[in-house]
Design a protein around this motif. Structure first.
Motif, short mmCIF file in Angstrom:
data_model
loop_
_atom_site.label_atom_id
_atom_site.label_comp_id
_atom_site.label_asym_id
_atom_site.label_seq_id
_atom_site.Cartn_x
_atom_site.Cartn_y
_atom_site.Cartn_z
N ASP A 1 -74.71 -17.14 116.64
CA ASP A 1 -75.81 -17.17 115.64
C ASP A 1 -76.37 -15.90 115.55
OD1 ASP A 1 -77.58 -17.73 113.73
OD2 ASP A 1 -78.85 -19.16 115.15
N TRP A 2 -75.77 -14.91 114.89
CA TRP A 2 -76.64 -13.45 114.89
C TRP A 2 -78.09 -13.51 114.19
CZ3 TRP A 2 -73.31 -11.31 118.11
CH2 TRP A 2 -71.83 -11.27 117.91
N PRO A 3 -78.95 -12.62 114.90
CA PRO A 3 -80.31 -12.53 114.18
C PRO A 3 -80.09 -11.76 112.77
CG PRO A 3 -80.49 -12.09 116.46
CD PRO A 3 -79.03 -12.34 116.15
N VAL A 4 -80.81 -12.13 111.74
CA VAL A 4 -80.68 -11.84 110.64
C VAL A 4 -80.65 -10.24 110.33
CG1 VAL A 4 -81.36 -13.80 109.20
CG2 VAL A 4 -82.92 -12.18 109.77
N ASP A 5 -81.40 -9.80 111.37
CA ASP A 5 -81.69 -8.03 111.35
C ASP A 5 -80.65 -7.47 112.52
OD1 ASP A 5 -83.01 -9.14 113.32
OD2 ASP A 5 -84.78 -7.66 113.22
N TYR A 6 -79.72 -8.15 112.82
CA TYR A 6 -79.04 -7.76 113.77
C TYR A 6 -77.78 -6.55 113.27
CZ TYR A 6 -75.01 -7.72 117.55
OH TYR A 6 -74.33 -7.48 118.53
N ASN A 7 -77.83 -5.59 113.99
CA ASN A 7 -77.07 -4.33 113.75
C ASN A 7 -75.90 -4.11 115.11
OD1 ASN A 7 -75.35 -2.02 113.20
ND2 ASN A 7 -77.32 -1.07 111.87
N TYR A 8 -74.89 -4.33 114.98
CA TYR A 8 -73.79 -4.04 116.35
C TYR A 8 -73.88 -2.73 116.58
CZ TYR A 8 -69.34 -3.55 119.02
OH TYR A 8 -68.91 -3.37 119.77
N ASN A 9 -74.17 -1.60 115.66
CA ASN A 9 -74.17 -0.27 116.09
C ASN A 9 -75.54 0.14 116.67
OD1 ASN A 9 -71.62 0.01 115.07
ND2 ASN A 9 -72.15 1.05 113.21
N GLU B 1 -77.42 -0.44 119.71
CA GLU B 1 -77.02 -0.75 121.14
C GLU B 1 -77.91 -1.88 121.76
OE1 GLU B 1 -75.03 1.50 123.89
OE2 GLU B 1 -73.05 1.28 122.82
N GLN B 2 -79.37 -1.78 121.48
CA GLN B 2 -80.28 -2.68 121.92
C GLN B 2 -79.93 -3.79 121.24
OE1 GLN B 2 -83.94 -1.73 123.32
NE2 GLN B 2 -85.03 -3.20 122.15
N ASP B 3 -79.75 -4.01 119.96
CA ASP B 3 -79.29 -5.24 119.14
C ASP B 3 -77.90 -5.80 119.94
OD1 ASP B 3 -81.45 -5.51 117.52
OD2 ASP B 3 -80.06 -5.07 115.84
N ARG B 4 -77.27 -4.99 120.25
CA ARG B 4 -75.93 -5.34 120.88
C ARG B 4 -75.92 -6.14 122.07
NH1 ARG B 4 -70.87 -1.07 121.94
NH2 ARG B 4 -69.59 -2.67 123.41
N PHE B 5 -76.66 -5.41 122.96
CA PHE B 5 -76.67 -5.79 124.25
C PHE B 5 -78.04 -6.79 124.57
CE2 PHE B 5 -74.05 -2.04 124.57
CZ PHE B 5 -73.02 -2.54 125.36
N GLY B 6 -78.95 -6.50 123.88
CA GLY B 6 -80.16 -7.49 123.95
C GLY B 6 -79.65 -9.04 123.67
N ASN B 7 -79.02 -9.11 122.57
CA ASN B 7 -78.80 -10.52 121.95
C ASN B 7 -77.43 -11.19 122.45
OD1 ASN B 7 -80.67 -10.96 119.52
ND2 ASN B 7 -80.11 -8.74 119.34
N VAL B 8 -76.87 -10.38 123.39
CA VAL B 8 -75.84 -11.05 124.43
C VAL B 8 -76.37 -12.30 125.10
CG1 VAL B 8 -74.42 -10.80 126.30
CG2 VAL B 8 -74.24 -9.18 124.68
N ALA B 9 -77.59 -12.21 125.53
CA ALA B 9 -78.16 -13.01 126.41
C ALA B 9 -78.41 -14.23 125.63
CB ALA B 9 -79.28 -12.64 127.07
N ASN B 10 -78.42 -14.27 124.33
CA ASN B 10 -78.77 -15.58 123.41
C ASN B 10 -77.40 -16.61 123.72
OD1 ASN B 10 -80.99 -14.28 122.59
ND2 ASN B 10 -80.04 -13.69 120.52
N LEU B 11 -76.33 -16.13 124.11
CA LEU B 11 -75.23 -17.12 124.39
C LEU B 11 -75.34 -18.13 125.28
CD1 LEU B 11 -72.26 -14.34 124.38
CD2 LEU B 11 -72.57 -16.09 122.66
#
Length: 562
Positions: free
Chosen positions: A296-304, A306-316
């Protein structure tokens, strides 16, 4: 963690790094140099390590003996000793009793026709450690590859799996030089990414046919295995073709199942295809998502970003099935049935749960190259330097994620699944060698007992490297007669305290003087029967670091902590 493609030109990156270092120099109370300082010398790729010097390492000898050592053999057996270890050339020739614990050592013990003798009374011997996830010290981080080589050896790492170590041709050349012991370096296993190699003329490996052709070509060039990352060129049908062809060619496979493709191919599905190893955490929890196969990606998530990419891993951690659930155990049991190895590399993401601790580790002042230190700093250019606005809330999420990840890894070990040790150092405040020892500590935190940690760091890695080659009994990984002489000798008992393996040692109160004293560190590393003084290797690295600071116009002591 792969080296990301920079989004600026190399010239721009050099100018930016130079400007940052020049600004950083003022942090010492000095004015910036009049001329721009280059953080990275103008060369591409990775520079080969220099030839092994005449005073670098002793041996190999026709016959030499390590006397009266306590042996921790890597098989899971308890320590035993004192024993004498006889080494002939590059091979362990014999293991002989040296006496009875608590009584004087036997006098005049055989053999007597040795060329060299090392008194290891009161010390401990282990098999050489195996780091299953490395990248070498490329030219944006150090002058040449010897920086990473010497730090690995200084921490007892005698074998590394490069994923990749360096560019294709450099990796193969360095592997051959290490095998001939022309350089001071661990044993190197070369795993490369599909499509790499200057001699490959088949273009992008984005179809099953092209991917199979590259695997056959790369096998002919001499690689040991393939690093997969399920990017846009590696949809499931291409990965399946690569895994199948790799098995036919006797090559190993390891996958970093990135967010780009994990929605279509998670770790469970890759295991069903015959994947050998899952590295990092990628793909595990995506196999256990409660709400289906897409996070469930946040609506403003951008893989490129890197704070989005790595910060949101923990949501798993919150999105996946709970530990000990039926789904949890079904996942682990099937991965074990498919002989999938887990290589968690917990150390490389450790800054995510405590950034301040990672930035202020004991080793940075003396052993972290100034280029590498600058690479670590928050940056939208350098891969893994993603701490743009790293909050308490983010660290709390990562701490919770680590608890669940550790639970998964420990449960896999409990049912007989294979777990190995890899560091992925050179990113995120983790220098080579030091990060590897931290991985051992993290396995103990996860629930491994110390002997299980050592087995993961030695035998398990050896099995994983040699099984794809059709060698179920590896020549390394345990201290046994007939095995290659890859070993580590330490003064402190690592089963009592893994911290004593760090090159910076461990602070302990001396009860007689009531003063703190620094103890530990690896004393000697043996690779192919060649004895290296690990303290001298660290001194070599410290001198390299000082020389680079002088070259850049920086003070010789410390690093800039803004």
């Amino acid at each position: 963690m792969k080296r990301g493609t920079k989004t600026v030109t190399r010239t721009a990156a050099l100018m930016l790094s130079a400007a940052l270092l020049a600004t950083s120099a003022t942090g010492y109370g000095q004015s910036a140099p009049a001329e721009p300082v280059q953080a990275v010398k103008p060369r591409a790729g990775a520079d080969a390590g220099p030839d092994r010097g005449p005073n670098e390492g002793f041996g190999p000898y026709n016959k030499w003996v390590v006397r009266a050592v306590t042996l921790i053999d890597g098989s899971g057996a308890p320590p035993r000793g004192p024993v004498d270890i006889v080494i002939e050339g590059d091979t362990i020739a014999d293991i002989l009793p040296a006496g009875t614990p608590g009584l004087p050592l036997k006098d005049g013990r055989e053999p007597r026709d040795f060329d060299y003798e090392l008194d290891a009374t009161g010390m401990f011997m282990l098999p050489g450690f195996v780091d299953m996830h490395v990248h070498g010290s490329t030219d944006d981080k150090a002058p040449d590859l010897s920086y990473s080589y010497k730090l690995w050896l200084a921490h007892g790492v005698t074998t590394v799996r490069g994923v990749d170590l360096a560019p294709f041709e450099v990796s193969l050349s360095e592997q051959a030089r290490s095998e001939r012991n022309e350089i001071v370096a661990p044993r190197i296993f070369v795993y490369q990414r599909p499509g790499q190699g200057e001699g490959w003329t088949g273009g992008r490996t984005n179809t099953p046919e092209k991917a199979r052709a590259w695997v056959r070509w790369a096998a002919g060039e001499g690689i040991d295995g393939i690093k997969l990352s399920n990017n846009e060129d590696q949809p499931p049908e291409v990965i399946e073709a690569i895994i199948d062809e790799a098995e036919k060619q006797g090559l190993g496979t390891v996958a970093h199942l990135s967010q780009i493709g994990v929605g279509r191919l998670n770790a469970l599905e890759a295991g069903r295809m015959g994947l050998d190893s899952v590295t990092h955490y990628y793909g595990h929890f995506e196999s256990l998502l409660k709400n289906g196969p897409v996070q469930d990606w946040p609506v403003d998530y951008n893989y490129n970003d890197e704070q989005d990419r790595f910060g949101n891993v923990a949501n798993l951690a919150a999105e996946s099935f709970e530990a000990d659930s039926e789904e949890w155990w079904d996942y682990l049991e099937e991965q074990k049935e498919n002989n999938v190895t887990f290589d968690p590399t917990m150390t490389i993401y450790l800054a995510g749960r405590d950034l301040m601790r990672a930035r202020n580790a004991d080793w940075h002042d003396t052993y972290t190259m100034p280029q590498l230190w600058q690479f670590y700093q928050s940056s939208r250019i350098n891969h893994g330097s993603y701490f743009y606005d790293w909050t308490t809330a983010t660290e709390v999420k990562w701490k919770n994620f680590y608890q669940k990840f550790m639970h998964l890894i420990n449960d896999y070990k409990k049912i007989g699944g294979r777990v190995t040790t890899g560091s992925d150092s050179g990113f995120i405040f983790q220098p080579y060698g030091f990060g590897y020892i931290q991985e051992l500590e993290l396995l103990q935190e996860a629930g491994f007992n110390p002997s299980q940690v050592i087995q993961a760091a030695t035998l398990n890695g050896a099995l994983t490297l040699y099984e794809p080659k059709g060698q179920p009994v590896p020549p390394i990984g345990t201290v046994r007669v007939g095995k290659l002489a890859d070993m580590v000798i330490v003064k402190e008992n690592p089963l009592q305290n893994l911290k004593t393996l760090y090159g910076t040692g461990f602070l302990r109160l001396n009860e007689e003087t009531q003063e703190l004293e620094r103890v530990g560190g690896v004393s000697y590393t043996i690779k192919d029967g060649i004895l290296y003084d690990s303290k001298q290797l660290l001194a070599d690295v410290a001198a390299m670091v000082r020389a680079e600071k002088v070259r850049m116009g920086l003070p010789e002591e410390g690093v800039v902590r803004r």
